[in-house]
Motif scaffolding. Structure first.
Motif, PDB file in Angstrom:
ATOM      1  N   HIS A 235      32.237  40.383  35.371  1.00  0.00           N
ATOM      2  CA  HIS A 235      33.201  40.054  34.327  1.00  0.00           C
ATOM      3  C   HIS A 235      33.601  38.589  34.497  1.00  0.00           C
ATOM      4  O   HIS A 235      33.383  37.993  35.540  1.00  0.00           O
ATOM      5  N   TRP A 236      34.189  38.006  33.431  1.00  0.00           N
ATOM      6  CA  TRP A 236      34.615  36.614  33.541  1.00  0.00           C
ATOM      7  C   TRP A 236      36.015  36.450  34.132  1.00  0.00           C
ATOM      8  O   TRP A 236      36.356  35.372  34.606  1.00  0.00           O
ATOM      9  N   ALA A 237      36.808  37.524  34.137  1.00  0.00           N
ATOM     10  CA  ALA A 237      38.183  37.421  34.645  1.00  0.00           C
ATOM     11  C   ALA A 237      38.212  37.558  36.166  1.00  0.00           C
ATOM     12  O   ALA A 237      37.388  38.250  36.762  1.00  0.00           O
ATOM     13  N   GLU A 238      39.164  36.909  36.789  1.00  0.00           N
ATOM     14  CA  GLU A 238      39.294  36.981  38.243  1.00  0.00           C
ATOM     15  C   GLU A 238      39.832  38.325  38.710  1.00  0.00           C
ATOM     16  O   GLU A 238      39.534  38.772  39.812  1.00  0.00           O
ATOM     17  N   ARG A 239      40.645  38.960  37.888  1.00  0.00           N
ATOM     18  CA  ARG A 239      41.240  40.259  38.225  1.00  0.00           C
ATOM     19  C   ARG A 239      41.821  40.838  36.948  1.00  0.00           C
ATOM     20  O   ARG A 239      41.891  40.165  35.927  1.00  0.00           O
ATOM     21  N   GLY A 240      42.250  42.098  37.001  1.00  0.00           N
ATOM     22  CA  GLY A 240      42.942  42.651  35.849  1.00  0.00           C
ATOM     23  C   GLY A 240      42.540  44.070  35.517  1.00  0.00           C
ATOM     24  O   GLY A 240      41.799  44.729  36.263  1.00  0.00           O
ATOM     25  N   ALA A 241      43.036  44.541  34.395  1.00  0.00           N
ATOM     26  CA  ALA A 241      42.817  45.921  33.955  1.00  0.00           C
ATOM     27  C   ALA A 241      41.491  46.033  33.206  1.00  0.00           C
ATOM     28  O   ALA A 241      41.449  46.181  31.980  1.00  0.00           O
ATOM     29  N   PHE A 242      40.402  45.921  33.960  1.00  0.00           N
ATOM     30  CA  PHE A 242      39.052  46.018  33.403  1.00  0.00           C
ATOM     31  C   PHE A 242      38.293  47.067  34.221  1.00  0.00           C
ATOM     32  O   PHE A 242      37.421  46.738  35.033  1.00  0.00           O
ATOM     33  N   THR A 243      38.658  48.317  34.010  1.00  0.00           N
ATOM     34  CA  THR A 243      38.136  49.413  34.822  1.00  0.00           C
ATOM     35  C   THR A 243      36.610  49.410  34.851  1.00  0.00           C
ATOM     36  O   THR A 243      35.961  49.341  33.812  1.00  0.00           O
ATOM     37  N   GLY A 244      36.077  49.499  36.051  1.00  0.00           N
ATOM     38  CA  GLY A 244      34.636  49.569  36.223  1.00  0.00           C
ATOM     39  C   GLY A 244      33.946  48.228  36.314  1.00  0.00           C
ATOM     40  O   GLY A 244      32.744  48.167  36.597  1.00  0.00           O
TER      41      GLY A 244
END
Length: 257
Positions: free
Chosen positions: A69-78
């Protein structure tokens, strides 16, 4: 210094931890990949990434992740973040494979976000581009891959261009029933890609690898093409013996020994 010829493989959704460990162990101490004219790499599934990175940590091979994913962290399950990939010890991240585009609805814009995130975290993006059979039939193959390349590299800083890899993988050439591109066709597309891509601040070209049913029979012809900077191999290298056999043939074809 000679620009290395890249030879590597992605295992896709294959190999248990034991199978991955066996494969990685088989690559330890291989003199072939100590040749500075060659840069080897393997891209295991994420479950095996940390182990393969550890096993090959003191070897000249690079190891990569198949996506992120492009985000460093967060609510992106899986999903897997760039810091997670980096934390495993990876050098490369494969982005934009046609299977990701087709089955998981990845867009050119999303791939651009991932490319910039990879570079920001010290990862080398291996950006996959390629036309479908229909796009080839309609005569827009070069337009398609150039568009994919340009969007993927949009807003990428000039100083980061030397960290980028492109893998040209025609969709119709990938998979168990894929038909490999001929050397003439691959050379033609690669020339178009090189002409469209910016050069690095050092004046060098961004490496463009060919992938799509690479095997022991066609690897030598592909490796002799000056426009081709490496080979990205699928099922023919899913066993270490296959990767090594192709790499040996590439060295002989490309460098004469």
């Amino acid at each position: 210094m000679t620009t290395p010829f890249w030879v590597g493989t992605s295992w896709k959704m294959n190999k248990t931890l034991d199978e991955a460990a066996h494969y990685a162990q088989a690559l330890r101490g291989v003199d072939l990949f100590r040749d500075e004219r060659l840069q080897g790499f393997v891209i295991p599934p994420f479950t095996a990434l940390h182990h393969v990175c550890q096993t090959l940590a003191d070897e000249p091979l690079m190891v990569g992740a198949q996506n992120m994913h492009w985000a460093e962290r967060g609510a992106f399950t899986g999903e897997i973040s760039p810091p997670m990939v980096k934390d495993c010890g990876a050098d490369i991240v494969e982005l934009g494979h046609s299977e990701r585009r087709e089955y998981f609805n990845e867009t050119d814009a999303a791939i651009n976000l991932k490319v910039k995130a990879a570079l920001a975290h010290g990862l080398r993006p291996l950006i996959c581009v390629g036309e479908t059979a229909e796009e080839k039939r309609l005569g827009v193959a070069a337009d398609t891959v150039i568009r994919q390349c340009r969007i993927a590299l949009s807003d990428v800083a000039d100083e980061d261009l030397d960290k980028v890899l492109i893998a040209y993988e025609p969709v119709w050439a990938i998979g168990e029933h894929g038909t490999p591109a001929t050397a003439d066709y691959a050379g033609w597309i690669h020339r178009h890609i090189h002409e469209a891509l910016p050069t690095t601040p050092q004046g060098t070209s961004i490496p463009v690898l060919y992938g799509g049913s690479v095997n022991l029979d066609n690897c030598a012809a592909l490796a002799t093409l000056p426009e081709v900077s490496g080979l990205f191999i699928g099922r023919s290298a899913w066993q270490p013996e296959g990767l090594l056999a192709i790499a040996e043939r590439v060295v002989t074809a490309r460098f004469g020994n």
